[in-house]
Design a protein around this motif. Sequence first.
Motif, PDB file in Angstrom:
ATOM      1  N   ALA A  50       0.824  -1.202   0.000  1.00 59.60           N
ATOM      2  CA  ALA A  50       0.000   0.000   0.000  1.00 59.60           C
ATOM      3  C   ALA A  50       0.857   1.250   0.000  1.00 59.60           C
ATOM      4  N   VAL A  51       1.953   1.243   0.765  1.00 64.21           N
ATOM      5  CA  VAL A  51       2.853   2.385   0.783  1.00 64.21           C
ATOM      6  C   VAL A  51       3.490   2.584  -0.588  1.00 64.21           C
ATOM      7  N   GLY A  52       3.860   1.450  -1.249  1.00 67.52           N
ATOM      8  CA  GLY A  52       4.434   1.551  -2.601  1.00 67.52           C
ATOM      9  C   GLY A  52       3.453   2.187  -3.572  1.00 67.52           C
ATOM     10  N   GLU A  53       2.206   1.750  -3.474  1.00 69.21           N
ATOM     11  CA  GLU A  53       1.179   2.339  -4.338  1.00 69.21           C
ATOM     12  C   GLU A  53       0.983   3.818  -4.025  1.00 69.21           C
ATOM     13  N   GLU A  54       1.063   4.168  -2.738  1.00 76.00           N
ATOM     14  CA  GLU A  54       0.906   5.566  -2.356  1.00 76.00           C
ATOM     15  C   GLU A  54       2.038   6.410  -2.900  1.00 76.00           C
ATOM     16  N   GLU A  55       3.293   5.861  -2.889  1.00 80.42           N
ATOM     17  CA  GLU A  55       4.443   6.586  -3.445  1.00 80.42           C
ATOM     18  C   GLU A  55       4.274   6.799  -4.945  1.00 80.42           C
ATOM     19  N   ALA A  56       3.835   5.757  -5.629  1.00 76.27           N
ATOM     20  CA  ALA A  56       3.650   5.882  -7.082  1.00 76.27           C
ATOM     21  C   ALA A  56       2.581   6.911  -7.405  1.00 76.27           C
ATOM     22  N   ALA A  57       1.463   6.881  -6.623  1.00 72.62           N
ATOM     23  CA  ALA A  57       0.394   7.844  -6.849  1.00 72.62           C
ATOM     24  C   ALA A  57       0.883   9.255  -6.572  1.00 72.62           C
ATOM     25  N   PHE A  58       1.747   9.419  -5.548  1.00 69.74           N
ATOM     26  CA  PHE A  58       2.286  10.737  -5.221  1.00 69.74           C
ATOM     27  C   PHE A  58       3.140  11.278  -6.367  1.00 69.74           C
ATOM     28  N   GLU A  59       4.003  10.419  -6.939  1.00 69.00           N
ATOM     29  CA  GLU A  59       4.871  10.844  -8.023  1.00 69.00           C
ATOM     30  C   GLU A  59       4.049  11.213  -9.262  1.00 69.00           C
ATOM     31  N   ARG A  60       2.981  10.455  -9.528  1.00 66.73           N
ATOM     32  CA  ARG A  60       2.133  10.781 -10.675  1.00 66.73           C
ATOM     33  C   ARG A  60       1.450  12.126 -10.452  1.00 66.73           C
ATOM     34  N   ALA A  61       0.988  12.367  -9.194  1.00 62.35           N
ATOM     35  CA  ALA A  61       0.338  13.632  -8.895  1.00 62.35           C
ATOM     36  C   ALA A  61       1.306  14.795  -9.041  1.00 62.35           C
ATOM     37  N   GLN A  62       2.573  14.591  -8.639  1.00 64.03           N
ATOM     38  CA  GLN A  62       3.582  15.634  -8.777  1.00 64.03           C
ATOM     39  C   GLN A  62       3.837  15.960 -10.244  1.00 64.03           C
ATOM     40  N   ALA A  63       3.851  14.899 -11.060  1.00 63.49           N
ATOM     41  CA  ALA A  63       4.085  15.118 -12.509  1.00 63.49           C
ATOM     42  C   ALA A  63       2.937  15.920 -13.110  1.00 63.49           C
ATOM     43  N   ARG A  64       1.718  15.577 -12.720  1.00 69.72           N
ATOM     44  CA  ARG A  64       0.576  16.311 -13.245  1.00 69.72           C
ATOM     45  C   ARG A  64       0.598  17.766 -12.784  1.00 69.72           C
ATOM     46  N   GLU A  65       0.990  18.017 -11.549  1.00 67.58           N
ATOM     47  CA  GLU A  65       1.035  19.376 -11.016  1.00 67.58           C
ATOM     48  C   GLU A  65       2.074  20.206 -11.744  1.00 67.58           C
ATOM     49  N   ARG A  66       3.236  19.601 -12.012  1.00 69.81           N
ATOM     50  CA  ARG A  66       4.271  20.331 -12.730  1.00 69.81           C
ATOM     51  C   ARG A  66       3.815  20.671 -14.147  1.00 69.81           C
ATOM     52  N   LYS A  67       3.141  19.703 -14.775  1.00 71.77           N
ATOM     53  CA  LYS A  67       2.640  19.930 -16.135  1.00 71.77           C
ATOM     54  C   LYS A  67       1.571  21.012 -16.150  1.00 71.77           C
ATOM     55  N   LYS A  68       0.717  20.987 -15.111  1.00 77.40           N
ATOM     56  CA  LYS A  68      -0.357  21.964 -15.023  1.00 77.40           C
ATOM     57  C   LYS A  68       0.189  23.368 -14.803  1.00 77.40           C
ATOM     58  N   GLN A  69       1.195  23.522 -13.895  1.00 74.09           N
ATOM     59  CA  GLN A  69       1.748  24.823 -13.594  1.00 74.09           C
ATOM     60  C   GLN A  69       2.703  25.297 -14.677  1.00 74.09           C
ATOM     61  N   GLY A  70       3.207  24.390 -15.348  1.00 73.87           N
ATOM     62  CA  GLY A  70       4.230  24.746 -16.344  1.00 73.87           C
ATOM     63  C   GLY A  70       5.570  24.882 -15.674  1.00 73.87           C
ATOM     64  N   SER A  71       6.620  25.014 -16.449  1.00 75.75           N
ATOM     65  CA  SER A  71       7.954  25.136 -15.873  1.00 75.75           C
ATOM     66  C   SER A  71       8.685  26.259 -16.575  1.00 75.75           C
ATOM     67  N   LEU A  72       9.586  26.815 -15.864  1.00 73.68           N
ATOM     68  CA  LEU A  72      10.373  27.924 -16.393  1.00 73.68           C
ATOM     69  C   LEU A  72      11.582  27.351 -17.152  1.00 73.68           C
ATOM     70  N   GLN A  73      11.467  27.346 -18.525  1.00 74.81           N
ATOM     71  CA  GLN A  73      12.547  26.822 -19.375  1.00 74.81           C
ATOM     72  C   GLN A  73      13.185  27.998 -20.109  1.00 74.81           C
ATOM     73  N   LEU A  74      14.399  28.356 -19.730  1.00 74.71           N
ATOM     74  CA  LEU A  74      15.090  29.501 -20.321  1.00 74.71           C
ATOM     75  C   LEU A  74      16.362  29.022 -21.024  1.00 74.71           C
ATOM     76  N   ASP A  75      16.654  29.696 -22.200  1.00 74.89           N
ATOM     77  CA  ASP A  75      17.922  29.383 -22.883  1.00 74.89           C
ATOM     78  C   ASP A  75      19.022  30.198 -22.241  1.00 74.89           C
ATOM     79  N   ASP A  76      20.229  30.078 -22.780  1.00 77.57           N
ATOM     80  CA  ASP A  76      21.367  30.734 -22.139  1.00 77.57           C
ATOM     81  C   ASP A  76      21.242  32.242 -22.199  1.00 77.57           C
ATOM     82  N   ALA A  77      20.763  32.770 -23.318  1.00 74.94           N
ATOM     83  CA  ALA A  77      20.631  34.227 -23.437  1.00 74.94           C
ATOM     84  C   ALA A  77      19.578  34.734 -22.472  1.00 74.94           C
ATOM     85  N   GLN A  78      18.455  33.992 -22.413  1.00 77.85           N
ATOM     86  CA  GLN A  78      17.386  34.405 -21.487  1.00 77.85           C
ATOM     87  C   GLN A  78      17.854  34.308 -20.039  1.00 77.85           C
ATOM     88  N   MET A  79      18.670  33.277 -19.736  1.00 83.24           N
ATOM     89  CA  MET A  79      19.155  33.107 -18.365  1.00 83.24           C
ATOM     90  C   MET A  79      20.071  34.249 -17.976  1.00 83.24           C
TER      91      MET A  79
END
Length: 519
Positions: A34-63
């Motif tokens: 059950a704990v293993g399943e909970e960890e997997a569900a947590f990681e999937r939820a984190q992936a969805r949250e990151r995708k939903k919020q988007g991420s800051l991807q900058l090139d070298d000039a922008q950085m």
Amino acid sequence: AKRQKAAESSARRARAEQAQQAADVQRLEADLAAVGEEEAAFERAQARERKKQGSLQLDDAQMREYNALKEQAGAATCKLRQEQGVLAQEHRADEDARDALDAKVKELEARMRQLEEQGADAERRRDSLQKEAERTQREFKEAKAAHTEAVDRNRVNRSRREALAAQVEECEGRLREAKADQKESERDSRMLEAVDSMKRLFPGVSGRITELVRVSQRKYNLAVTVALGQAADAVVTDSEKTAKECIRYLKENRLPRMTFIPLQTIKAKPLDERLRQVGGTAKLCADVIQYDPSLEQAVLYALGNTLVCDGHEEAKRVSYGQSRHKVVSLDGTLVHKSGMITGGVSGGMEAKAARFDKAGLDAIRQEKESAEEQLRDLGTARDASAEEEKLRQKISKLEQKAKYLGVDVEVSRQKAAKASKEHANLADERKRALPELKQATAQLKVRQEMISQVGRRISEAEEGVFAEFSRRVGVPNVLALEEEIKRATQEASKQRNALKARRAKLQSQLDYEQRRDTA
């Protein structure tokens, strides 16, 4: 048989432990899965949250541009951040002052509550001790009154006891004297028994003269007995017939001779009234005795006109006067009409005289018994002293107790007063501290508002610097996004570590149960 039963019992316990172990292993494996399943569900939820919020991807000039803009924003907000830092320090100082005042007020209130309890306890104890002191004082007064009463009563009883003891001693002396006088001869005792028997057998027998008359005063006992002479033992009967029957009874029972005076036939001379006027201490013997009127002839026959005087010299003068008289003195000296004088000690006469005292002896015995009974009722002097001593000790104890209670009452009163005074002082101090606390709290709010205003100004300045860059990279606010991502990353890391710790604990418990030997 016992060993077999023990072995079977041990086997049953082993099977039960193995079954329990298998169940524990199964449960732990399920929890671990059950704990293993909970960890997997947590990681999937984190992936969805990151995708939903988007991420800051900058090139070298922008950085490079982003870093340059951060330096520019820092320079633009430097003074504001310094001001914010100062305000934060002042805010912390204000917060410390407010907390100190708040702690002071709470400490004052706690101390006031404590003092209220202490004061109430002291007042309750004071009231309880006061009641006990009042009760002890009442007991003390009652004990003193009882002691005074006991002392007065014992003083009276002591005098009464001495008087009664003297009375008993006097009665005993009189009884001893009477006992010595009443040692009758064996013959007289037999005669007395004979008279008693005849009185029972013959109704007409009244008794001996000495039993039928009563001397008015004890001092005349011996004189009257001497005056009676042989008639003192004479028995009075109603008739000559009764007298003869008595004589026959004496003969038949071989008893001593007796003289009888039959009232029916006896003739006696009347008293000479002139002898009552002789004077001095002289009296007719018939006047110093008492008797039933029906016995008058017998008494006059026995005594006649015999006179009695206190002393024998007076008796001689009276006897040798104008006419001769038979006179007897109190000491038993008898002067006859012929001039002959009879006197001296005669045990027989004194014994006969003692017959007159039988009723008196009974009275003395009753008096002695009454006095002894009263003495018993009064108790002993030792009992009286013990009672007084017991009351004195009680008074002393109550006095000491009242003294200590008085001290305790005063101590409790002082404690209550001290607690009340200190409570009033603390109340005044709290009253002074409350406005300060209110002011410190208001100042803290003002300082917090100032910090918030400076924070908004910093945010506005930074947004002005990053506005064009944020529009070009497609993010509403680069700095806010960066902070949000940082915060979310930290929270996710915290939750991930907690799941790992649970899994490690369950794995450790499972490994232990699998290794445990229950055979």
